[in-house]
Design a protein around this motif. Structure first.
Motif, short mmCIF file in Angstrom:
data_model
loop_
_atom_site.label_atom_id
_atom_site.label_comp_id
_atom_site.label_asym_id
_atom_site.label_seq_id
_atom_site.Cartn_x
_atom_site.Cartn_y
_atom_site.Cartn_z
N ASP A 67 3.56 -0.96 -6.65
CA ASP A 67 3.22 -1.78 -7.81
C ASP A 67 3.55 -1.03 -9.10
O ASP A 67 4.12 -1.61 -10.04
CB ASP A 67 1.73 -2.14 -7.75
CG ASP A 67 1.33 -3.07 -8.88
OD1 ASP A 67 1.89 -4.20 -8.93
OD2 ASP A 67 0.48 -2.69 -9.70
N ARG A 68 3.24 0.27 -9.15
CA ARG A 68 3.54 1.05 -10.35
C ARG A 68 5.04 1.15 -10.60
O ARG A 68 5.48 1.29 -11.73
CB ARG A 68 2.93 2.46 -10.22
CG ARG A 68 1.54 2.58 -10.80
CD ARG A 68 1.12 4.02 -10.94
NE ARG A 68 0.82 4.62 -9.66
CZ ARG A 68 -0.37 4.56 -9.06
NH1 ARG A 68 -1.37 3.94 -9.64
NH2 ARG A 68 -0.57 5.15 -7.89
N ALA A 69 5.83 1.12 -9.52
CA ALA A 69 7.28 1.24 -9.66
C ALA A 69 7.93 -0.07 -10.09
O ALA A 69 9.16 -0.12 -10.25
CB ALA A 69 7.89 1.71 -8.35
N GLY A 70 7.14 -1.12 -10.28
CA GLY A 70 7.69 -2.39 -10.76
C GLY A 70 8.23 -3.30 -9.67
O GLY A 70 8.95 -4.25 -9.97
N ALA A 71 7.92 -3.00 -8.41
CA ALA A 71 8.39 -3.85 -7.31
C ALA A 71 7.33 -4.92 -7.02
O ALA A 71 6.17 -4.82 -7.41
CB ALA A 71 8.65 -3.01 -6.07
N ARG A 72 7.78 -5.96 -6.29
CA ARG A 72 6.87 -7.02 -5.85
C ARG A 72 6.64 -6.90 -4.35
O ARG A 72 7.40 -6.25 -3.64
CB ARG A 72 7.45 -8.40 -6.17
CG ARG A 72 7.56 -8.66 -7.67
CD ARG A 72 8.14 -10.02 -7.97
NE ARG A 72 9.56 -10.10 -7.59
CZ ARG A 72 10.09 -11.08 -6.87
NH1 ARG A 72 9.33 -12.05 -6.40
NH2 ARG A 72 11.39 -11.07 -6.59
N MET A 73 5.60 -7.53 -3.85
CA MET A 73 5.26 -7.43 -2.43
C MET A 73 5.24 -8.79 -1.75
O MET A 73 4.82 -8.90 -0.61
CB MET A 73 3.93 -6.70 -2.26
CG MET A 73 4.04 -5.21 -2.53
SD MET A 73 2.48 -4.31 -2.44
CE MET A 73 1.98 -4.29 -4.16
N GLU A 74 5.70 -9.83 -2.44
CA GLU A 74 5.72 -11.17 -1.85
C GLU A 74 7.14 -11.68 -1.80
O GLU A 74 7.93 -11.45 -2.72
CB GLU A 74 4.87 -12.11 -2.71
CG GLU A 74 3.49 -11.56 -2.97
CD GLU A 74 2.40 -12.51 -2.51
OE1 GLU A 74 2.71 -13.68 -2.36
OE2 GLU A 74 1.28 -12.05 -2.30
N GLY A 75 7.49 -12.38 -0.71
CA GLY A 75 8.84 -12.89 -0.52
C GLY A 75 9.57 -12.11 0.55
O GLY A 75 9.03 -11.19 1.16
N LYS A 76 10.82 -12.50 0.80
CA LYS A 76 11.62 -11.79 1.79
C LYS A 76 11.91 -10.37 1.29
O LYS A 76 12.43 -10.20 0.19
CB LYS A 76 12.92 -12.53 2.05
CG LYS A 76 12.75 -13.79 2.89
CD LYS A 76 12.35 -13.45 4.31
CE LYS A 76 12.26 -14.71 5.16
NZ LYS A 76 11.83 -14.41 6.54
N PRO A 77 11.63 -9.35 2.08
CA PRO A 77 11.68 -7.98 1.55
C PRO A 77 13.08 -7.41 1.46
O PRO A 77 13.94 -7.66 2.29
CB PRO A 77 10.86 -7.20 2.58
CG PRO A 77 11.07 -7.93 3.86
CD PRO A 77 11.17 -9.39 3.48
N ASP A 78 13.30 -6.62 0.41
CA ASP A 78 14.48 -5.75 0.33
C ASP A 78 14.22 -4.46 1.10
O ASP A 78 15.14 -3.85 1.64
CB ASP A 78 14.79 -5.38 -1.12
CG ASP A 78 15.04 -6.60 -1.98
OD1 ASP A 78 15.96 -7.34 -1.66
OD2 ASP A 78 14.29 -6.78 -2.96
N ILE A 79 12.94 -4.07 1.13
CA ILE A 79 12.55 -2.81 1.76
C ILE A 79 11.30 -3.05 2.58
O ILE A 79 10.36 -3.70 2.12
CB ILE A 79 12.26 -1.72 0.70
CG1 ILE A 79 13.52 -1.43 -0.14
CG2 ILE A 79 11.75 -0.44 1.34
CD1 ILE A 79 13.25 -0.58 -1.36
N VAL A 80 11.30 -2.52 3.81
CA VAL A 80 10.11 -2.56 4.67
C VAL A 80 9.68 -1.12 4.93
O VAL A 80 10.49 -0.29 5.35
CB VAL A 80 10.39 -3.28 6.00
CG1 VAL A 80 9.18 -3.17 6.92
CG2 VAL A 80 10.75 -4.73 5.76
N ILE A 81 8.40 -0.82 4.68
CA ILE A 81 7.84 0.49 4.98
C ILE A 81 6.79 0.30 6.08
O ILE A 81 5.73 -0.27 5.84
CB ILE A 81 7.20 1.14 3.74
CG1 ILE A 81 8.21 1.23 2.59
CG2 ILE A 81 6.66 2.52 4.07
CD1 ILE A 81 7.62 1.76 1.29
N ASP A 82 7.13 0.76 7.28
CA ASP A 82 6.22 0.68 8.42
C ASP A 82 5.30 1.89 8.36
O ASP A 82 5.72 3.01 8.63
CB ASP A 82 7.03 0.65 9.72
CG ASP A 82 6.16 0.80 10.95
OD1 ASP A 82 4.92 0.74 10.82
OD2 ASP A 82 6.71 0.97 12.06
N CYS A 83 4.05 1.63 8.03
CA CYS A 83 3.11 2.72 7.80
C CYS A 83 2.15 2.90 8.97
O CYS A 83 1.13 3.57 8.83
CB CYS A 83 2.33 2.43 6.52
SG CYS A 83 1.71 3.89 5.71
N GLY A 84 2.46 2.26 10.13
CA GLY A 84 1.60 2.54 11.27
C GLY A 84 1.18 1.36 12.11
O GLY A 84 0.18 1.45 12.83
#
Length: 953
Positions: A67-84
């Motif tokens: 969020d601080r980096a200015g990215a969004r978290m809704e919609g089809k992702p450009d980036i997926v981070i699998d955290c576990g």
């Protein structure tokens, strides 16, 4: 007996060879090692859509950072981070995204807490690697976190890993640390000690590769082999003709039409049982006791029950080889949850159940695959299962995971045309017999962790880590790197254009050769190069990309013989291959090249504007800031380097070497009026990386057609270049030539004494050794040798004699307007010869100099700044050098020469100039000699201080 499968401590030998007869020549055992690697700049996340999968403190901190980096978290992702999230959930999530694939998939692995946690993390890592292979345009990466890292700090480190310029697939990060995975050759000695009668359990042991290993163990002597598989061996030999008749009757009992496919389908399990029966019989014929058990490895409870039963009926289990596995190659849209579980269950679920059931002393081997190490399209489940077991073996002691290449003639690679597909991709297949014997050798020597066994791997290997290489292929002990280079893709090269044609800089070619050598031996550390040749320029025309191939191969002396070639398709369709550069790269230690003696060249300053009005270099390669002093014998220059405009993560400081090249080329321009290009180097040594943006001092000395060059920074030595030679390109235009100063370019030479006193005429040697102690005689001989060499360098071919006045001052007889000054310490001497000027030189060993010494010889101002032994030694050397230049020596008082406070701390770490003030008789003598400005330089070299003074006659 159990301890005979011992854990070995390994050292990496310089050159590994195939360890079993019958292995193809290019096969090697390689260990996955971590090497430090630069963090590349982060691309912006602003406007991107980033999904963070999983919960917990780390996932929460990651979402805050996103969020601080200015990215969004809704919609089809450009980036997926699998955290576990669980691996099956990650698989299903990837299936849902297959039609609109993300640009990046990051798998984050916190430090594991137990074997199950390790297995699950490894599964997610294997899935990620396979997605990176299957999804074109998606970059997959596995990020391993150091233990104990705060969630907020780790989250920032993970966000940094989204810098898309970095092609690393597997990284380890922690506070101030970043490492990437590489493959290093490891020697496995043949033979080894084997237990008298081992008891070994094999899963998947009745058929395929694992059966070959079981037979290889039986060949080594009596053994008990416990074979576990889903299908039990047949009890009697299979008569296929009779069985076909029986099956046709059986299948047609209800009047159905029996097809050949129906019969083949019914025969398949019978053939499997027959293959298992034949393997069991072969093991028994070799003298082994064999027990076979039918168990589904995907049933973890059944696996545990079987192991408990076997442990109750056998005194021990020495060895377990887990080779069971299923492979179903299909792309992601064609896989479902059931298919994933079929592949994953037996290998990873059954494998963990096995490990958890075993005694700690049991040696465990997991039969893995390069599909787990590198990932593979169509094998997300298979990659996940194999990487899961790899991680388990790296955490559990006495465990080995082997990422095998495809085996020839046996196993999964021979099914359904897979062998042809693999060989067409450049994969070299492993013969089963030598491969099985190799595993026995590794077991007998206690090899543990993860190793890769492969020959040529074609396109399976990970992309090159170096920013200027597209790919690196490991072939035996060699590495072959490739790069398609063009003006369009490598814009920086337009700043190195000769006659409006871009030319690959020799220093970048050398960087590529060094990077390739490090790919062949990632445990190495770049130290320097020898026998460098620049035989043909590599030109890049604007619309004509060039294919570059770089080779690195170890030679007999432990260095890597490297070459850089290009392939260009000519208009007639013929491919032209040209070798441009070659070098021997040292990846261990080089003998430390001695620094050049403290050099003085009279000040003739050239500005950066003056320099690059003549040179062809554009802004990225304009590394020289000025030339501070220039003489016939060499020059002193200052440089500043910034590598980022070319590429991040360069390993050899190529722009430092470029600065050395340009400084020598500038000397050639000024003195001879010609443009010259690099042709060869005898040796170059990188002592320490330069500090980007900080000034570098360059000393260039011309010796008999070649140049020796020292580059120093504020912290001391940076680079040493010896025997740099150039080839003349042509004369400078008359308007571009450097106008010589009045009276011509000044001339100065310095020489170090050698021990070859036979160079002195007998009479001269006799007069020098006629009196005094042995030490004084040695000093006089050394001084005379140095003086003769310095004057000879100044006056090539001239006849002269260096004599002494009554005061001991040397005088050059037979040469007009030439002066020489001599200094010596412990039998070693330096001499400075100049023409048309007065000169003085002094060398002092750094040693304690008490306050009473300072009170006697130093002014109040000198005592204020010269507080250390090194500072006091340097001040004293300057005083002595000035008195020698004045022609009076200690006949004048050293107190009349005041050394003004130098510029800032660390002033002696790199050679530089200082200012002196003369008083009394010293000032009068200076005025008597013309009063020209004193040029004083002083440097600290290996525990000694050298000061030089010159002023015009």
């Amino acid at each position: 007996m159990i301890d005979n499968f011992r854990t070995a401590t390994w050292t990496c030998e310089r050159e590994a060879r195939p360890v079993c007869s019958g292995l193809p020549a290019d096969f090697r055992v390689r260990r996955v090692v971590r090497v430090s690697h630069v963090q590349l700049p982060v691309s912006t996340l602003r406007g991107r859509i980033v999904w963070v999968l999983g919960g917990g403190d780390l996932a929460t901190a990651l979402r805050d950072e996103v969020d601080r980096a200015g990215a969004r978290m809704e919609g089809k992702p450009d980036i997926v981070i699998d955290c576990g999230i669980p691996v099956l959930e990650a698989f299903l999530q990837a299936k849902r995204l297959d039609s609109e694939r993300p640009r990046q998939w990051l798998c984050v692995l916190p430090a594991p807490v137990d074997l199950r946690d390790t297995r699950d993390g490894g599964a997610r890592a294997g899935l990620a690697k396979a997605l990176g292979r299957e999804w074109a345009g998606c970059r997959a990466r596995v990020v391993n976190l150091h233990a104990g890292w705060r969630a907020a700090d780790a989250a920032r480190g993970i966000i940094d890993e989204l810098g898309e310029a970095d092609r690393a697939v597997e990284v380890w990060i922690g506070p101030g640390e970043r490492e990437v995975a590489a493959l290093a050759v490891e020697t496995v000695p043949a033979g080894g000690h084997w237990p008298a009668h081992p008891i070994a359990l094999f899963t998947g042991g009745t058929r395929g590769i694992t059966a070959e290993v079981a037979k290889a163990i039986a060949e080594r002597g009596p053994a008990t082999l416990l074979l576990v598989a889903r299908t039990a061996p047949g009890l009697t030999p299979l008569d296929e003709d009779a069985e076909r008749i029986r099956l046709k009757t059986l299948l047609g009992r209800d009047g159905r039409r029996v097809t050949p496919k129906m019969i083949e389908d019914a025969l398949r399990p019978l053939r499997t049982a027959e293959e298992a029966r034949q393997n069991v019989e072969a093991m028994r014929q070799l003298g082994a006791e064999v027990e076979a058990y039918a168990v589904d490895l995907a049933d973890a409870a059944a696996v545990r029950a079987l192991v408990d039963d076997l442990k109750s009926r056998h005194a021990r289990i020495d060895l377990v080889v887990h080779g069971a596995g299923v492979e179903e190659s299909r792309l992601l849209p064609d896989k479902d949850e059931a298919a994933f579980n079929r592949v994953y269950g037996g290998k990873a679920e059954g494998g963990l159940a096995l490990v958890e059931s075993l005694d700690p002393a049991t040696f465990f081997v997991s039969m893995g695959s390069i599909a787990g190490r590198f990932g593979n399209a169509g094998q997300v489940d298979y990659s996940a299962a194999n990487e899961a077991m790899s991680q388990v073996c790296q955490l559990r002691p006495r465990s080995l995971h082997v990422s095998w290449t495809a085996w020839g003639g046996v196993g999964m690679a021979v099914r359904g045309g897979m062998e042809t597909l693999l060989t067409s991709r450049g994969v070299e297949l492993l013969p089963p017999g030598p491969g099985a014997r190799l595993l026995c050798d590794m077991i007998s020597h206690g090899t543990s962790g993860e190793v890769v066994v492969a020959g040529r791997l074609g396109d399976f290997q990970s992309p090159a880590l170096h920013g200027l290489l597209d790919s690196v292929e490991l072939v035996g002990d060699r590495a072959v790197a490739r790069r398609k280079m063009s003006v369009a893709t490598d814009e920086w090269i337009v700043d190195h254009a000769i006659d409006n044609v871009a030319v690959l800089p020799g220093v970048i070619g050398l960087e590529l050769m060094i990077a390739t050598a490090l790919a062949a031996n990632p445990r190495g550390r770049y130290a320097g190069c020898e026998d460098v040749t620049f035989s043909a320029p590599l030109k890049l025309h604007r619309d004509d990309p060039v294919d570059i191939e770089v080779r690195a191969e170890p030679d007999e002396d432990g260095a890597y013989a490297c070459s850089l070639r290009s392939a260009r398709t000519l208009k007639n369709g013929r491919i032209q291959v040209t070798e441009h550069f070659a070098a021997r790269v040292q990846l261990g230690e080089m003998p430390l090249l001695p620094s050049l003696p403290s050099s003085f060249f009279p000040e003739e300053r050239l500005s950066q504007k003056d320099i690059y009005r003549r040179f062809f270099h554009g802004p990225r390669f304009q590394v020289l800031r000025s030339a501070e002093a220039l003489a016939v014998q060499g020059l002193l220059a200052e440089a500043v380097v910034e590598h980022a405009p070319i590429a991040e993560g360069l390993v050899s400081d190529p722009l430092v070497l470029e600065a050395a090249f340009q400084a020598a080329g500038l000397h050639r321009m000024a003195i001879e009026g010609v443009m010259a290009l690099p042709s060869a180097i005898d040796a170059v040594e990188l002592v320490r990386p330069a500090v980007e943006g900080d000034p570098l001092n360059i000393v260039v000395v011309h010796r008999g057609g070649a140049y020796d060059i020292d580059v120093d920074g504020a912290e001391g030595r940076v680079m040493r270049v010896r025997g740099f030679r150039m080839v003349e390109k042509g004369p400078l235009d008359p308007g571009s030539r450097f106008p010589p100063p009045e009276g011509g370019w000044p001339s100065a030479a310095m020489a170090v004494s050698s021990e070859a006193s036979s160079k002195l005429p007998p009479g001269e040697l006799a007069s020098l050794t006629a009196r005094g102690t042995d030490r004084r005689k040695a000093d006089r001989v050394a001084g005379q040798l140095a003086a003769n060499e310095a004057v000879a360098a100044l006056l090539p071919g001239a006849r002269f004699t260096v004599a002494r006045r009554d005061s001991g001052q040397p005088v050059v007889e037979g040469a007009v307007a030439v002066e020489v000054s001599i200094t010596h310490v412990d039998g070693e001497a330096l001499a400075l010869a100049v023409r048309g000027a007065h000169a003085g030189i002094d060398m002092e060993k750094v040693e304690p100099r008490a306050d009473v010494f300072a009170d006697e010889w130093f002014s109040a101002g000198e005592r204020e700044w010269a507080t250390t032994d090194t500072d006091r030694t340097a001040a004293w050397a300057v005083k002595e050098a000035v008195l020698k230049a004045l022609g009076m020596g200690m006949a004048l008082s050293p107190r009349e020469v005041e050394v003004l406070a130098p510029r800032g701390p660390g002033w002696l770490r790199a050679e530089g100039s200082v200012t002196v003030r003369l008083r009394g008789e010293a000032a009068a003598r200076h005025a008597e000699l013309g009063g020209a400005p004193l040029r004083v330089r002083v440097g600290h070299f290996d525990g000694r201080v050298v000061a030089t003074v010159v002023f015009a006659a």
